[in-house]
Structure formats: structure tokens, C-alpha cells
Scaffold this motif. Structure first.
Motif, short mmCIF file in Angstrom:
data_model
loop_
_atom_site.label_atom_id
_atom_site.label_comp_id
_atom_site.label_asym_id
_atom_site.label_seq_id
_atom_site.Cartn_x
_atom_site.Cartn_y
_atom_site.Cartn_z
N THR A 125 0.83 -1.20 0.00
CA THR A 125 0.00 0.00 0.00
C THR A 125 0.87 1.26 0.00
O THR A 125 1.90 1.31 0.67
N PHE A 126 0.43 2.27 -0.75
CA PHE A 126 1.16 3.53 -0.86
C PHE A 126 0.23 4.70 -0.56
O PHE A 126 -0.97 4.67 -0.85
N HIS A 127 0.83 5.75 -0.01
CA HIS A 127 0.12 7.00 0.27
C HIS A 127 0.75 8.07 -0.62
O HIS A 127 1.93 8.39 -0.49
N PHE A 128 -0.04 8.62 -1.55
CA PHE A 128 0.45 9.64 -2.47
C PHE A 128 -0.28 10.96 -2.23
O PHE A 128 -1.48 10.98 -1.98
N THR A 129 0.47 12.06 -2.31
CA THR A 129 -0.11 13.40 -2.20
C THR A 129 0.22 14.20 -3.45
O THR A 129 1.39 14.31 -3.83
N ASP A 130 -0.80 14.73 -4.09
CA ASP A 130 -0.62 15.55 -5.29
C ASP A 130 -0.43 17.01 -4.86
O ASP A 130 -1.40 17.72 -4.59
N GLN A 131 0.81 17.44 -4.80
CA GLN A 131 1.12 18.79 -4.33
C GLN A 131 0.67 19.86 -5.32
O GLN A 131 0.60 21.04 -4.98
N ASN A 132 0.34 19.45 -6.53
CA ASN A 132 -0.09 20.41 -7.56
C ASN A 132 -1.60 20.57 -7.63
O ASN A 132 -2.11 21.31 -8.48
N ARG A 133 -2.29 19.88 -6.72
CA ARG A 133 -3.76 19.93 -6.79
C ARG A 133 -4.35 20.20 -5.41
O ARG A 133 -4.11 19.46 -4.46
N ASP A 134 -5.13 21.25 -5.30
CA ASP A 134 -5.82 21.55 -4.04
C ASP A 134 -6.96 20.56 -3.83
O ASP A 134 -7.60 20.11 -4.79
N GLU A 135 -7.21 20.21 -2.57
CA GLU A 135 -8.35 19.37 -2.24
C GLU A 135 -9.59 20.24 -2.18
O GLU A 135 -9.73 21.10 -1.29
N VAL A 136 -10.50 20.04 -3.13
CA VAL A 136 -11.69 20.89 -3.22
C VAL A 136 -12.86 20.34 -2.43
O VAL A 136 -13.92 20.98 -2.34
N LEU A 137 -12.69 19.16 -1.82
CA LEU A 137 -13.79 18.54 -1.09
C LEU A 137 -13.70 18.76 0.42
O LEU A 137 -14.46 18.16 1.18
N THR A 138 -12.76 19.59 0.86
CA THR A 138 -12.66 19.95 2.28
C THR A 138 -12.71 21.46 2.42
O THR A 138 -12.55 22.21 1.45
#
Length: 484
Positions: A125-138
Motif C-alpha cells: 500500500t502507498f500514500h500519495f499526495t498531489d502537491q499540484n492539486r488543491d483538495e476541493v472537497l474539504t
């Protein structure tokens, strides 16, 4: 039911029979049953593990053991009760035991079906974070889009790891995960506690099987409001035949997504209108594209892992169920890196300018698709937005067939026969979200056609099942473009 659960129920009934019909003087029989049942009870509790469905069986067994053992004691008072009371109590006890046993049968500790392929399967299992994309659902504007993905791959399991559990092994993480599920399903938390015993066929963090050539890659997206955990058997099956499979949790569109720091996110996004579906679909499509970017880094060594040089990125497929199936179609159309795709019973959320798809694609629909087509024919000339969208979708399917793809449906299935939910309980059929087909049969059919498609498109082998109806799988019906 598990082995010692079955033995426990049988021993409980045997003890009841001893109390009702065997004379007190038959000490050897009573003592043998008491001791044997005690051993079975202890082994079941400490080896297989307690579950609430058997609570009545536990209580009755313990009580019967005590009575059977003490009834042979000289100090035991010989109580006599009337036949009516005796058999009334016995009938009530039998009913309670049957109820407890029934709960155990219909809410079973399930394991995923055994693998068909020649290879063992590992998972990581991997945890990835897209630093170029804002989370619009929070609400927090500083949040970035985070995803949990699980990779499934062929392995030798050199270290002899134990099979992985389907749900998190850590007690605290499992508790948080189940709390989110139970809240979504409006059930008490303890009802789902027995899920901790369910196992996959995979070995966690085992070493990838060495190969002279890299493995083709398939990305898999779940349906709206479900989870990647409901597609573990599909991922395992493909991996056992020499694919690397990546399942994605689309954060805030799942029952629950568990992150390494213990955070658990739940379902937040509504998709009740076409506009909302399109906006959420764009998020999911970008999720898949971002995960492909990360897999490229794993393969190149930019992200350190055991997968460096092991993934064939020139043979990359995507698939998904329901909203994830629509995402698979959208990603196949938009991303040049994707070679082929499969949509499992998903209505498309983006049909504008999508009718000229020139890549291999397959739609697998549930058994209600033929009736849906007949009903839609009546409303085909309607001018409303939904009907137009559905009409465009059928036009896309026709083009897929005309470009060498397939549109099939599986008789006896319903929407959730394309997930592992059909293994959780036979009671799910009563809700109508799975069809009359046997769960393992339905799963096997879908797996075989998915495998044959990706073997043909990503490995250049197979493809026999895609040529037309098969005697092995008479439930599968092929749609002619003229029917659309």
C-alpha cells in the motif's frame, strides 16, 4: 461457517440430546461430551476467534457443559420437572440455537475466492499526495489531494509471509475503519467487528516475482461511495496471471479511506445532478492520471521501491465499476498512456466529444441491461437532458463495437455483482443490489472476461472469449451494434 464453529454447534446440540435423552447413569458418555465440548469451545474462541453471531451458542454450550458434568456428581440434586416444561424449554433452546447458527451462516467470516492463476500474489500500500492539486472537497484551503492506493503483483513469497487480512490488522485502525463503515450503513459498530477475520489470498509486502520482462499494468477504480476493498478479488485474480494491478481509493467518495497516520475520511461528495457527476468525474480522472504519474516514478526509481523496472508502462489498462467504470472510459479517452479499458456497469458522466474513441474498450453490463434498452427505446425521442445523455452513451457503445470493442451483459447479475460485496452475505441478494446468480459464479465470469480482454490488449495473447457466445459461459450475451 469455519471448522470449529461447525463443531461447536454440533457439540452444543449433542449436549442437549445428552441432557434430554441419556440416563444420568451413563457417566462415560456425559463426561466425554463435556470434556470434548470444552476443548472445542476453547479452541474456537482462542484460535478462530469470538464473534457475536455465536453468542447464544457460547452461552448454551458453557451452561450445558456445567450441567452435564455436575449431573454425575453425587452431590447434585436430582431435580424433576414436568414433561411439558421440559420440552417447552428444550424447544425454546433449539430455536435460539438455530437463530444463532443462522446468523453465523448468513453473516459469515468470508475469505476471498481462491486464485485461478499460476502465481502467488503480493500486495503493498502507498500514500500519495498531489502537491499540484488543491483538495476541493474539504474546507481547509491548504489541503492537497491525498490518495491511498494498493498494488497487487506476482510473488514467490520467499519469506513465507502469512496471508494478508482484507481489513487493517492494527486494532485501532480497524476500529476507526469499521466505525466509518457502520456509520455509513447505520449499523451498530459491533455488527461488523467479525470482518477482522476475513482474509485475502495475498501476502503483504512480499518480494515481487522476478521476470525476464516487465509486467503489464492495470489501474482499477471503485464505484461511488464504496471502496477499493470491494475489488480485492479482481485485483488478486489479474495479479495471479502476471499483471501488476493498482486499486485506488478516491478520497471523500468512499465509505472509508484509511491513511497511515490513523485518519479516516468518509463520503462527502454528492453526485445527484449531471453537473455534479461531471465535476466529480473530472476529479477522479485526474486521480487516475496522477496515480499513473506516481507509478512511472516507482518504475523509474524516482520513488524508491521494489518495482523499479518491473512495470510495462507501454501496456497500461484501466478498469472500474459504476462511477469508476465511467472514469475508466474517460481516462482511456483522454490519456495517451492508456492502451485499453473496461467499464463494469457504469453510466458515463462525460459523453460530449467522446464518440470517436479509437482504443480497445469493453462495456460489461448487468443482467438488467437488455430490459433497460427496451424501456429506453420508448423514451428515445424525448428532449430532456438525461435522455439525450443516455442516447449519446448508446452511440458511444455502438462506436466501440464498430472499432473492435465489446458490449456484453451477464444474465442473473445486478449492479454489485461486479464487486466483492456478493461474498459478504447471501442476505445481500434480498436487497436486490446483487442478482440471482451464485456470487462465486458471477465473480468468476467477470474475472474471466476481464482477464481475456487484458491478455489480448496488453499481452497479445488470448481473446477467445471476446469473439462471441461461449458454451462455458452461457450467461454472457453479446450486444450487436444494431441493437443500440
Amino acid at each position: 461457517m469455519r471448522l470449529f464453529e461447525v463443531l461447536l454447534v454440533l457439540s452444543c446440540f449433542a449436549l442437549l440430546v445428552d441432557l434430554l435423552f441419556i440416563k444420568r447413569s451413563a457417566k462415560k458418555i456425559g463426561l466425554g461430551l463435556g470434556i470434548g465440548s470444552s476443548v472445542i469451545l476453547l479452541v474456537q474462541l482462542f484460535v478462530e476467534g469470538y464473534r457475536w453471531q455465536l453468542l447464544l451458542v457460547y452461552i448454551m454450550t458453557a451452561l450445558f457443559i456445567l450441567i452435564v458434568l455436575f449431573r454425575h456428581s453425587e452431590k447434585m440434586v436430582n431435580l424433576k420437572i414436568g414433561k411439558f416444561l421440559k420440552y417447552s424449554l428444550s424447544s425454546l433452546i433449539v430455536i435460539l440455537l438455530v437463530v444463532s447458527t443462522g446468523l453465523s451462516v448468513y453473516l459469515p467470516v468470508f475469505n476471498l475466492p481462491k486464485l485461478d492463476g499460476p502465481e502467488k500474489v503480493g500486495t503493498q500500500t502507498f500514500h500519495f499526495t498531489d502537491q499540484n492539486r488543491d483538495e476541493v472537497l474539504t474546507d481547509d484551503q491548504s489541503d492537497k489531494r491525498e490518495l491511498m492506493v494498493q498494488v497487487w503483483y506476482p510473488t514467490e513469497n520467499i519469506n513465507n509471509n502469512k496471508r494478508d487480512t482484507l481489513f487493517p490488522k492494527d486494532k485501532e485502525m480497524f476500529k476507526k475503519y469499521i466505525q466509518s463503515f457502520s456509520t455509513s450503513l447505520h449499523l451498530p459498530e459491533f455488527v461488523l467487528d467479525y470482518w477482522k477475520y476475513s482474509r485475502t489470498n495475498s501476502y503483504e509486502n512480499s518480494e515481487i516475482l522476478s521476470s525476464t520482462s516487465p509486467y503489464p499494468l492495470v489501474l482499477l477504480s471503485h464505484g461511488m461511495g464504496t471502496s477499493k476493498v470491494l475489488h480485492a478479488s479482481q485485483a488478486e485474480n489479474l495479479a495471479s496471471y502476471g499483471f501488476i494491478v493498482v486499486t485506488i481509493d478516491h478520497t471523500y467518495s468512499t465509505f472509508a479511506t484509511l491513511f497511515p497516520d490513523g485518519r479516516v475520511t468518509d463520503y462527502k461528495k454528492s453526485t445527484t445532478t449531471l453537473d455534479e457527476r461531471t465535476k466529480t468525474g473530472n476529479i477522479w480522472t485526474k486521480d487516475v492520471e496522477f496515480v499513473i504519474d506516481q507509478i512511472e516514478k516507482l518504475n523509474s526509481g524516482a520513488i524508491e521501491s521494489q518495482f523499479k523496472g518491473k512495470i510495462d508502462l507501454n501496456n497500461l489498462g484501466v478498469m472500474g465499476h459504476s462511477f469508476g467504470g465511467a472514469t475508466a472510459f474517460n481516462t482511456t479517452y483522454l490519456d495517451h498512456r492508456v492502451k485499453a479499458g473496461i467499464n463494469m456497469d457504469g453510466s458515463l458522466y462525460e459523453v460530449e466529444n467522446r464518440d470517436d474513441i479509437n482504443k480497445p474498450f469493453m462495456f460489461i453490463r448487468s443482467g438488467s441491461f437488455e430490459d433497460w434498452l427496451a424501456n429506453f427505446e420508448i423514451d428515445r425521442n424525448s428532449d430532456d437532458e438525461v435522455t439525450k445523455s443516455l442516447s449519446d452513451e448508446l452511440h458511444i457503445m455502438k462506436n466501440v463495437i464498430n472499432h473492435g470493442g465489446n458490449v456484453i451483459y451477464v444474465e442473473g447479475t445486478q449492479h454489485f455483482n461486479f464487486t466483492d460485496l456478493q461474498f459478504y452475505s447471501e442476505l445481500i441478494k434480498l436487497s436486490g443490489i446483487t442478482g440471482d446468480i451464485n456470487g462465486k459464479r458471477g465473480s468468476n465470469i467477470v474475472n474471466q472476461y476481464v482477464l481475456d480482454f487484458f491478455n489480448k490488449q496488453l499481452k497479445g495473447t488470448g481473446g477467445n472469449l471476446l469473439q462471441g457466445p461461449s458454451d462455458m459461459y452461457p450467461e454472457v450475451k453479446f450486444i450487436d451494434p444494431e441493437d443500440l
